[in-house]
Design a protein around this motif. Sequence first.
Motif, PDB file in Angstrom:
ATOM      1  N   ASP A  10       6.981  11.208   1.825  1.00  0.00           N
ATOM      2  CA  ASP A  10       5.709  10.885   1.434  1.00  0.00           C
ATOM      3  C   ASP A  10       5.758   9.809   0.473  1.00  0.00           C
ATOM      4  N   PRO A  11       4.936   8.896   0.306  1.00  0.00           N
ATOM      5  CA  PRO A  11       4.975   7.927  -0.868  1.00  0.00           C
ATOM      6  C   PRO A  11       4.684   8.390  -1.888  1.00  0.00           C
ATOM      7  N   SER A  41       0.810  -1.218   0.044  1.00  0.00           N
ATOM      8  CA  SER A  41       0.028   0.118  -0.191  1.00  0.00           C
ATOM      9  C   SER A  41       0.602   1.250  -0.053  1.00  0.00           C
ATOM     10  N   GLY A  42       2.098   1.231   0.240  1.00  0.00           N
ATOM     11  CA  GLY A  42       2.908   2.409   0.473  1.00  0.00           C
ATOM     12  C   GLY A  42       3.547   2.824  -1.059  1.00  0.00           C
ATOM     13  N   GLY A  96      -0.343   5.260   6.972  1.00  0.00           N
ATOM     14  CA  GLY A  96      -1.339   5.264   8.034  1.00  0.00           C
ATOM     15  C   GLY A  96      -1.017   4.947   9.327  1.00  0.00           C
ATOM     16  N   GLN A  97      -0.276   4.005   9.481  1.00  0.00           N
ATOM     17  CA  GLN A  97       0.581   3.565  10.901  1.00  0.00           C
ATOM     18  C   GLN A  97       1.672   4.559  11.136  1.00  0.00           C
TER      19      GLN A  97
END
Length: 233
Positions: free
Chosen positions: A201-202, A16-17, A187-188
Amino acid sequence: MSTLPYRSALIIGAGSGISGSLTRRLRAENIPVVIAARNVGKLSALVDETGAIALPVDASDASQTAALFAETDKRIGAPEIVIYNASGRVRGAIAELDAAEVERAVAVSAFGAFHAVQQAARRMIPAAKGAILLTGATAGVKGFALSAPFAMGKFALRGLAQSAARELTPKGIHVAHFVIDGAVRSGQRADPPDAPDSTLDPDAIAQTYIDVLRQQRSAWAWEIELRPWVEKF
């Protein structure tokens, strides 16, 4: 119509990153994308959002990687962009680490990258075209205490990238290694309120990958270091 000089992409070690951000950017360019991971279930939301194709793979296994490329060939054609994001990590004191776990971690970070680069080269050399992007880390240039397996894998990945760039660049294939020097936002792992932009920031990372893909061949970069403005050298 895409503004990139490539027509298809395969991302190995997707999540997801960084991979998620890259998938969105590539799909926005109308490039078909295959995303591969050991657990494809975790990719369902990204597939629903982007229309990417999710396929399973244990990146450390040569036969599975070969099968992944063969299936990608069938689904979207031979991938003209191959991005390797998979890595293995096990922490602990050197005197206490389990050798089998270390072997597995290095196999994912480094040997798996070799499998991917080899399969990509076999397709790209005849076409005299392609891009191979390898995601590294701070550990690839600076080994930290209690993290020897990660450093071993990422140092090997950087060596692979440098060697592959020297061999494949004259054949029309752009090989680039990215040193991700800092924590990646998620998110974590959010930025503290008093330290904005203290993590990578990805989406910004993905933008740099896209910028590298747009480079003109008279000035190709083989390595890019990315760090937040507060990260120490």
